[in-house]
Design a protein around this motif. Structure first.
Motif, PDB file in Angstrom:
ATOM      1  N   ASP A 165       0.694  -1.336   0.146  1.00 28.72           N
ATOM      2  CA  ASP A 165       0.038   0.063   0.285  1.00 28.72           C
ATOM      3  C   ASP A 165       1.092   1.344  -0.023  1.00 28.72           C
ATOM      4  O   ASP A 165       1.925   1.385   0.255  1.00 28.72           O
ATOM      5  CB  ASP A 165      -0.565   0.108   1.085  1.00 28.72           C
ATOM      6  N   PHE A 166      -0.020   2.455  -0.639  1.00 27.40           N
ATOM      7  CA  PHE A 166       1.550   3.071  -0.685  1.00 27.40           C
ATOM      8  C   PHE A 166      -0.087   4.917  -0.193  1.00 27.40           C
ATOM      9  O   PHE A 166      -0.882   4.864  -0.674  1.00 27.40           O
ATOM     10  CB  PHE A 166       1.650   4.065  -2.231  1.00 27.40           C
ATOM     11  N   THR A 167       0.584   5.791   0.372  1.00 29.16           N
ATOM     12  CA  THR A 167      -0.168   6.736   0.232  1.00 29.16           C
ATOM     13  C   THR A 167      -0.232   7.624  -0.472  1.00 29.16           C
ATOM     14  O   THR A 167       0.453   7.529  -1.657  1.00 29.16           O
ATOM     15  CB  THR A 167       0.460   7.425   1.701  1.00 29.16           C
ATOM     16  N   ALA A 168      -1.332   8.532  -0.998  1.00 25.18           N
ATOM     17  CA  ALA A 168      -1.312   9.349  -1.977  1.00 25.18           C
ATOM     18  C   ALA A 168       0.104   9.785  -2.405  1.00 25.18           C
ATOM     19  O   ALA A 168       0.411  10.691  -3.530  1.00 25.18           O
ATOM     20  CB  ALA A 168      -3.079  10.272  -1.651  1.00 25.18           C
ATOM     21  N   ALA A 169       0.325  10.650  -0.910  1.00 21.26           N
ATOM     22  CA  ALA A 169       1.747  12.163  -0.696  1.00 21.26           C
ATOM     23  C   ALA A 169       3.326  10.883  -1.491  1.00 21.26           C
ATOM     24  O   ALA A 169       3.662  11.689  -2.299  1.00 21.26           O
ATOM     25  CB  ALA A 169       1.915  12.036   0.154  1.00 21.26           C
ATOM     26  N   GLU A 170       2.745   9.902  -0.664  1.00 19.26           N
ATOM     27  CA  GLU A 170       4.188   8.863  -1.948  1.00 19.26           C
ATOM     28  C   GLU A 170       3.947   8.519  -2.952  1.00 19.26           C
ATOM     29  O   GLU A 170       5.052   9.219  -3.616  1.00 19.26           O
ATOM     30  CB  GLU A 170       4.536   7.321  -0.637  1.00 19.26           C
ATOM     31  N   LEU A 171       2.769   8.286  -3.446  1.00 16.76           N
ATOM     32  CA  LEU A 171       2.950   7.994  -4.716  1.00 16.76           C
ATOM     33  C   LEU A 171       2.991   9.641  -6.051  1.00 16.76           C
ATOM     34  O   LEU A 171       3.617   8.895  -6.876  1.00 16.76           O
ATOM     35  CB  LEU A 171       1.288   7.235  -5.963  1.00 16.76           C
ATOM     36  N   ALA A 172       2.549  10.345  -5.429  1.00 15.65           N
ATOM     37  CA  ALA A 172       2.970  11.723  -5.799  1.00 15.65           C
ATOM     38  C   ALA A 172       4.310  11.937  -5.667  1.00 15.65           C
ATOM     39  O   ALA A 172       4.842  12.648  -7.133  1.00 15.65           O
ATOM     40  CB  ALA A 172       2.130  13.082  -5.224  1.00 15.65           C
ATOM     41  N   ALA A 173       4.495  11.732  -5.049  1.00 13.16           N
ATOM     42  CA  ALA A 173       6.311  11.871  -4.910  1.00 13.16           C
ATOM     43  C   ALA A 173       6.996  10.623  -5.800  1.00 13.16           C
ATOM     44  O   ALA A 173       7.992  10.966  -7.003  1.00 13.16           O
ATOM     45  CB  ALA A 173       7.054  11.431  -3.712  1.00 13.16           C
ATOM     46  N   ILE A 174       6.890   9.395  -6.111  1.00 13.51           N
ATOM     47  CA  ILE A 174       7.809   8.924  -7.000  1.00 13.51           C
ATOM     48  C   ILE A 174       7.197   9.148  -8.621  1.00 13.51           C
ATOM     49  O   ILE A 174       8.069   8.797  -8.970  1.00 13.51           O
ATOM     50  CB  ILE A 174       6.570   7.854  -6.952  1.00 13.51           C
ATOM     51  N   ASP A 175       5.836   9.628  -8.479  1.00 10.13           N
ATOM     52  CA  ASP A 175       5.784  10.278  -9.834  1.00 10.13           C
ATOM     53  C   ASP A 175       6.743  11.347 -10.193  1.00 10.13           C
ATOM     54  O   ASP A 175       7.137  11.627 -11.315  1.00 10.13           O
ATOM     55  CB  ASP A 175       4.418  10.595 -10.277  1.00 10.13           C
ATOM     56  N   ALA A 176       6.831  11.966  -9.159  1.00 10.47           N
ATOM     57  CA  ALA A 176       7.764  13.312 -10.256  1.00 10.47           C
ATOM     58  C   ALA A 176       9.175  13.059 -10.028  1.00 10.47           C
ATOM     59  O   ALA A 176       9.178  13.404 -11.252  1.00 10.47           O
ATOM     60  CB  ALA A 176       7.910  14.078  -8.754  1.00 10.47           C
ATOM     61  N   ILE A 177       9.380  12.184  -9.483  1.00  3.00           N
ATOM     62  CA  ILE A 177      11.096  11.528  -9.678  1.00  3.00           C
ATOM     63  C   ILE A 177      11.160  10.446 -10.922  1.00  3.00           C
ATOM     64  O   ILE A 177      11.950  10.451 -11.890  1.00  3.00           O
ATOM     65  CB  ILE A 177      11.539  10.102  -8.212  1.00  3.00           C
ATOM     66  N   SER A 178       9.142   9.894 -11.285  1.00  2.00           N
ATOM     67  CA  SER A 178       9.774   8.425 -12.688  1.00  2.00           C
ATOM     68  C   SER A 178      10.261   9.746 -13.656  1.00  2.00           C
ATOM     69  O   SER A 178      10.720   8.990 -15.176  1.00  2.00           O
ATOM     70  CB  SER A 178       8.514   7.750 -12.496  1.00  2.00           C
ATOM     71  N   GLU A 179       9.264  11.039 -14.142  1.00  2.00           N
ATOM     72  CA  GLU A 179       9.661  11.876 -14.760  1.00  2.00           C
ATOM     73  C   GLU A 179      10.085  12.088 -15.358  1.00  2.00           C
ATOM     74  O   GLU A 179      10.435  13.129 -16.311  1.00  2.00           O
ATOM     75  CB  GLU A 179       8.195  12.722 -14.531  1.00  2.00           C
ATOM     76  N   GLU A 180      11.558  12.061 -14.191  1.00  2.00           N
ATOM     77  CA  GLU A 180      12.429  12.710 -14.431  1.00  2.00           C
ATOM     78  C   GLU A 180      13.743  12.000 -14.682  1.00  2.00           C
ATOM     79  O   GLU A 180      13.890  12.428 -16.549  1.00  2.00           O
ATOM     80  CB  GLU A 180      13.346  13.144 -13.633  1.00  2.00           C
ATOM     81  N   LYS A 181      13.533  10.564 -14.909  1.00  4.53           N
ATOM     82  CA  LYS A 181      14.235   9.961 -15.343  1.00  4.53           C
ATOM     83  C   LYS A 181      13.441   8.700 -16.108  1.00  4.53           C
ATOM     84  O   LYS A 181      13.316   7.211 -15.863  1.00  4.53           O
ATOM     85  CB  LYS A 181      15.356   9.335 -15.240  1.00  4.53           C
ATOM     86  N   ALA A 182      12.412   9.556 -17.129  1.00 10.87           N
ATOM     87  CA  ALA A 182      12.152   8.340 -18.482  1.00 10.87           C
ATOM     88  C   ALA A 182      12.957   6.950 -18.808  1.00 10.87           C
ATOM     89  O   ALA A 182      13.511   6.922 -19.812  1.00 10.87           O
ATOM     90  CB  ALA A 182      10.720   8.144 -19.273  1.00 10.87           C
ATOM     91  N   ILE A 183      13.115   5.615 -18.618  1.00  8.31           N
ATOM     92  CA  ILE A 183      13.661   4.655 -19.457  1.00  8.31           C
ATOM     93  C   ILE A 183      13.178   3.979 -19.973  1.00  8.31           C
ATOM     94  O   ILE A 183      12.104   2.993 -19.327  1.00  8.31           O
ATOM     95  CB  ILE A 183      14.805   3.905 -18.252  1.00  8.31           C
ATOM     96  N   ASN A 184      12.883   3.474 -21.238  1.00  8.01           N
ATOM     97  CA  ASN A 184      12.568   2.360 -21.574  1.00  8.01           C
ATOM     98  C   ASN A 184      13.093   1.882 -22.527  1.00  8.01           C
ATOM     99  O   ASN A 184      13.086   1.783 -23.866  1.00  8.01           O
ATOM    100  CB  ASN A 184      10.914   2.398 -22.587  1.00  8.01           C
ATOM    101  N   LEU A 185      14.021   0.938 -22.162  1.00  8.96           N
ATOM    102  CA  LEU A 185      15.259   0.023 -22.818  1.00  8.96           C
ATOM    103  C   LEU A 185      14.669  -0.751 -23.921  1.00  8.96           C
ATOM    104  O   LEU A 185      15.003  -1.205 -25.297  1.00  8.96           O
ATOM    105  CB  LEU A 185      15.545  -0.871 -22.343  1.00  8.96           C
ATOM    106  N   TRP A 186      13.134  -1.387 -23.903  1.00  7.26           N
ATOM    107  CA  TRP A 186      12.075  -2.163 -25.281  1.00  7.26           C
ATOM    108  C   TRP A 186      11.613  -1.559 -25.905  1.00  7.26           C
ATOM    109  O   TRP A 186      10.666  -1.640 -26.470  1.00  7.26           O
ATOM    110  CB  TRP A 186      11.741  -3.027 -24.487  1.00  7.26           C
ATOM    111  N   ALA A 187      11.848   0.336 -25.938  1.00  8.40           N
ATOM    112  CA  ALA A 187      11.287   0.988 -26.475  1.00  8.40           C
ATOM    113  C   ALA A 187      10.446   0.496 -27.945  1.00  8.40           C
ATOM    114  O   ALA A 187       9.426   0.701 -28.649  1.00  8.40           O
ATOM    115  CB  ALA A 187      11.450   2.451 -26.908  1.00  8.40           C
ATOM    116  N   LYS A 188      11.752  -0.074 -28.772  1.00  6.28           N
ATOM    117  CA  LYS A 188      11.302  -0.325 -30.429  1.00  6.28           C
ATOM    118  C   LYS A 188      10.393  -1.752 -29.981  1.00  6.28           C
ATOM    119  O   LYS A 188       9.571  -1.452 -31.251  1.00  6.28           O
ATOM    120  CB  LYS A 188      12.215  -0.859 -31.291  1.00  6.28           C
ATOM    121  N   SER A 189      10.453  -2.242 -29.375  1.00  6.89           N
ATOM    122  CA  SER A 189       9.474  -4.109 -29.427  1.00  6.89           C
ATOM    123  C   SER A 189       7.979  -3.406 -29.110  1.00  6.89           C
ATOM    124  O   SER A 189       7.328  -3.598 -29.628  1.00  6.89           O
ATOM    125  CB  SER A 189      10.277  -5.004 -28.854  1.00  6.89           C
ATOM    126  N   SER A 190       8.179  -2.424 -28.094  1.00  7.11           N
ATOM    127  CA  SER A 190       6.381  -2.532 -27.417  1.00  7.11           C
ATOM    128  C   SER A 190       6.170  -0.654 -27.837  1.00  7.11           C
ATOM    129  O   SER A 190       4.809  -0.075 -28.262  1.00  7.11           O
ATOM    130  CB  SER A 190       6.839  -1.955 -25.903  1.00  7.11           C
TER     131      SER A 190
END
Length: 340
Positions: free
Chosen positions: A313-338
């Motif tokens: 389980d995650f709090t709304a604040a935790e999810l918001a903080a994770i969202d902000a960080i994940s937007e900084e560095k989006a990495i998809n090593l399988w972008a071509k296949s997907s």
């Protein structure tokens, strides 16, 4: 002689896979890395035994896993013979065909010729009459999708597999594959996409929503971004790591993401979890993904990962903080296949 832990089903949650009757453990064990000839067989046995003792019933392979290609299936076949044979009906064993496996024009992609021949080879290497799930490992842009799906249908009808799935297909191709298999009478059980905090293409592409709408289960591979979302890289690139060897994890990717990873580690620590545990819990949050597919190089890593189920389980604040960080560095090593 190995005897499985009597309490192996006490703690692991099992989730229904889409609209099917099959349940998968919240955490599955993948044999993509560290099951080739470059890893001692005793280590492979210890990891499989540890996984099963912790309630992990699903072991995921592919024809080309190694190195060399095929060696992971051969090793797992030995483990089945020496340790798991009495427990075969308690296991979900999967394999795949799609990537380069043998020379010549018939050794990769999605033709009926390749897919069925590859399945037969996988069964022989593992000493099995059937696998529980067989996947099309990647979309083939040069083979009619109907041909690939008809090969999967044949694999089920001939008794080679109980269920079929697809991996790394984009949303539109997933919908098309689902429709073809539904018409053939062999439902698409599961989709295996890459997915983690730093790689959220299944959300932006709409795949996660589509799978729910279609009643297809999901199993996310690289939930730890091949070790990047663990404590391994917090102080740089250690010797012997995948990044140090440039083995499926580009060192430049690590350098680019390291500051974001450190921030995520701080959130995990505040939750009382390791970074790996929080990353797995995040993938499994709110039941949107059926199972998280982990890899390991030693039993202790499996134990750590399974600890994630203690707090999903995650709090709304935790999810918001994770969202902000994940937007900084989006990495998809399988972008071509997907993207297909």
């Amino acid at each position: 002689m190995y005897t499985a832990a009597e309490n192996r089903y006490d703690l692991m949650p099992y989730r229904r896979c889409g609209n099917s009757g099959l349940k998968l453990p919240a955490i599955s064990f993948g044999l993509w890395h560290n099951f080739g000839d470059d890893t001692p067989h005793a280590t492979k046995r210890a990891m499989c035994q540890t996984a099963f003792d912790l309630g992990i019933t699903h072991f995921d392979l592919a024809n080309n896993y190694g190195p060399p290609p095929g060696s992971a299936e051969t090793a797992f076949g030995e483990i089945l013979k020496t340790d798991f044979r009495p427990y075969r009906d308690e296991l979900i064993i999967s394999s795949k065909a799609g990537y380069d496996m043998w020379g010549g024009p018939y050794g990769e992609w999605g033709s009926r010729k390749y897919v069925i021949a590859s399945c037969d080879q996988s069964l022989k290497r593992m000493g099995l009459d059937y696998v529980d799930i067989f996947y099309s490992h990647r979309f083939d842009p040069e083979t009619p999708l109907e041909e690939t799906m008809m090969a999967l249908d044949h694999i089920v009808r001939s008794g080679r597999a109980l269920y079929v799935g697809i991996s790394s297909y984009g949303t539109q191709r997933t919908r098309e594959a689902h429709a073809i298999l539904k018409e053939l009478g062999t439902p698409c059980l599961i989709h295996q996409p890459s997915y983690n905090i730093l790689n959220r293409w299944v959300e932006t592409d709409g795949l996660k929503t589509a799978l729910k709408d279609l009643g297809i289960g999901s199993i996310a591979f690289v939930p730890l971004a091949q070790g990047l979302l663990t404590n391994k890289y917090l102080n740089g690139i250690p010797a012997g790591s995948r990044a140090a060897q440039d083995k499926s994890l580009d060192p430049s990717v690590v350098e680019m993401a390291i500051e974001s990873v450190k921030k995520l580690n701080d959130i995990a620590a505040a939750r009382g979890q390791t970074l790996a545990q929080m990353s797995i819990a995040w993938v499994l949050r709110e039941g949107g993904i059926t199972s998280a597919l982990i890899g390991a190089s030693k039993p202790s890593q499996i134990i750590d990962c399974v600890g994630a189920i203690k707090n999903l389980d995650f709090t709304a604040a935790e999810l918001a903080a994770i969202d902000a960080i994940s937007e900084e560095k989006a990495i998809n090593l399988w972008a071509k296949s997907s993207a297909e």
